[in-house]
Design a protein around this motif. Structure first.
Motif, short mmCIF file in Angstrom:
data_model
loop_
_atom_site.label_atom_id
_atom_site.label_comp_id
_atom_site.label_asym_id
_atom_site.label_seq_id
_atom_site.Cartn_x
_atom_site.Cartn_y
_atom_site.Cartn_z
N ARG A 147 0.84 -1.21 0.00
CA ARG A 147 0.00 0.00 0.00
C ARG A 147 0.86 1.25 0.00
O ARG A 147 0.60 2.21 -0.73
N THR A 148 1.91 1.23 0.80
CA THR A 148 2.83 2.37 0.85
C THR A 148 3.49 2.60 -0.51
O THR A 148 3.62 3.75 -0.96
N GLN A 151 1.04 4.22 -3.00
CA GLN A 151 0.86 5.65 -2.73
C GLN A 151 2.09 6.44 -3.16
O GLN A 151 1.97 7.53 -3.75
N LYS A 152 3.27 5.88 -2.91
CA LYS A 152 4.50 6.56 -3.30
C LYS A 152 4.59 6.76 -4.80
O LYS A 152 4.97 7.83 -5.29
N ALA A 154 2.07 6.62 -6.91
CA ALA A 154 0.79 7.10 -7.44
C ALA A 154 0.22 6.12 -8.46
O ALA A 154 -0.19 6.49 -9.55
N ASP A 157 -4.74 3.94 -8.17
CA ASP A 157 -6.07 4.41 -8.55
C ASP A 157 -7.02 3.27 -8.92
O ASP A 157 -8.21 3.34 -8.68
N THR A 198 -9.17 6.96 2.39
CA THR A 198 -8.25 7.90 3.00
C THR A 198 -7.45 7.17 4.07
O THR A 198 -7.95 6.24 4.71
N SER A 199 -6.21 7.61 4.26
CA SER A 199 -5.38 7.00 5.30
C SER A 199 -5.81 7.45 6.68
O SER A 199 -5.43 6.85 7.69
N PHE A 231 -6.95 -1.23 1.34
CA PHE A 231 -6.75 -0.10 0.42
C PHE A 231 -7.62 -0.30 -0.81
O PHE A 231 -7.83 -1.42 -1.26
N GLY A 233 -8.42 2.13 -4.58
CA GLY A 233 -8.27 3.36 -5.33
C GLY A 233 -9.61 3.94 -5.78
O GLY A 233 -10.64 3.26 -5.74
#
Length: 393
Positions: A147-148, A151-152, A154, A157, A198-199, A231, A233
């Motif tokens: 998940r990290t 997000q890093k 992008a 989605d 949202t985190s 998670f 998107g």
């Protein structure tokens, strides 16, 4: 044997290699096997800038699009290119396994053993702005690392991540017949509808999740009624749906038309084909190697798990879909033997030729159409790859 003196392999491991017909000289390539990175789509113009920062030439991997090799001693984790999500580390052999899936626009892809996440990122990078990707892993902390990464870079989605046992996971992709705002979702309570992820999770939800994890503290997986969704998107198909819609049951006959287009099963294994992994045992202690790699009971347990993962991944595949099975073990027991047993038990499975492999630096496995990468032949980490198609029966 002088060549492998840099990696002082214990006698027990050398015996293990001999029993499995493996050449110990494979491990002599530890200091000469390149490091590989993949350039995230859209960052080709920054190549010279990245080379200047890393102070080395990035050699294009001609047989694998988007991949570059660099000297093994180069560290990328402290570079701005890495921190800004322009490059990510992934071995070329792993990239080949993803490439073998022939992912197309609009495909719904399942990564059944998603952690640590590099292949998941590559799949999402290929998918772009169509289709969807479902990532599954039994270890919550490892999936949280995925998940990290998403997000890093992008890339999340069109992705959803579930903590679940890959041998029993049963959710199919969310296709067009499940649209946000459907009659069913309107009838549900407002709080039951998934909003944009949202985190910053509400306090009540954090408390509920923490209690569930406490109840399953001794387990590797959170055993609840449904897989834990950690998670999703904006365009993963989750937003606007209710839990009932997301976790609806689908019978096996429906999977043939509503299952995944592509499935990757990069199964848990003993990692004996990964030089970097074997090197770690110098620090962990060779007794750890005995327990994790050489113990017959451990090997039997792993091969049983691999067959179950492969079988379930194939069950979730739609008719006409493609599945790639891979491991970073070099042993036949975890590769060809698993494939042979799987084919005996699944008459709708057909082993496929990997057309792109004609230009890949790899060898054929014991079974025709299967592939083997290793440090000496391929200048990559060790990897076994087999590709299947699901036939209508």
């Amino acid at each position: 044997m002088e060549e492998i003196s840099k990696l002082p392999l214990p006698e027990a491991f050398l015996d293990f290699l001999k029993e499995n017909g493996l050449d110990p000289s494979v491990y002599s390539a530890a200091d000469s096997t390149p490091r590989y990175i993949r350039l995230k789509t859209g960052n080709q113009a920054d190549l010279e800038e990245i080379e200047a920062e890393l102070k080395c030439k990035l050699e294009k991997v001609v047989w694998l699009s988007g991949f570059y090799s660099l000297p093994p001693d180069i560290k990328i984790a402290t570079s701005m290119a890495y921190k800004q999500g322009k490059i990510y580390g992934i071995d070329a052999a792993s990239g080949a396994a993803v490439s073998a899936l022939n992912i197309s626009a609009g495909d719904h892809v399942l990564d059944l053993c998603a952690a640590p996440g590099a292949k998941l990122c590559m799949i999402l990078d290929i998918i772009g702005d169509s289709g969807s990707v479902t990532g599954v892993d039994v270890a919550r902390h490892r999936l949280a690392a995925c998940r990290t990464l998403l997000q890093k870079y992008a890339l999340g989605d069109r992705c959803r991540l579930f903590v679940a046992d890959g041998t029993t996971f049963s959710l199919v992709p969310l296709r067009l017949h499940l649209v946000p705002g459907s009659c069913n979702s309107v009838l549900q309570e407002k709080d039951d509808t998934f909003r944009e992820w949202t985190s910053r999770i509400p306090w009540k939800e954090r408390k509920r999740a923490a209690k569930a994890r406490e109840n399953a503290a001794s387990m590797a997986i959170v055993r609840s009624e449904h897989p834990e969704l950690i998670f999703y998107g904006r365009h993963s198909g989750i937003v606007g749906l209710t839990k009932k819609e997301i976790y609806q049951n689908v019978c096996n006959s429906e999977v043939s038309s509503s299952g995944y287009d592509k499935v990757l099963v990069d199964a848990e294994c003993t990692h004996d084909g990964s030089i970097k992994h074997i090197q770690k045992f110098e620090n962990w202690g060779w007794t750890t190697l005995q327990r994790r790699v050489l113990d017959p009971e451990r090997t039997d347990s792993v091969t049983n798990l691999q067959l179950k993962l492969l079988t379930n991944g194939f069950r979730l595949l739609k008719v006409g879909g493609l599945l790639v099975y891979s491991t970073c073990s070099l042993t036949a027991a975890q590769n060809e033997d698993v494939v042979e047993q799987f084919l005996k038990e699944n008459v709708s499975a057909e082993l496929q030729e990997i057309d792109a492999a004609k230009s890949w630096p790899c060898k054929s496995g014991r079974i025709p159409k299967t592939l083997r990468f290793d440090p000496l032949t391929s200048k990559t980490s060790g990897l076994f790859v087999a590709k299947f198609k699901k036939l209508a029966i």
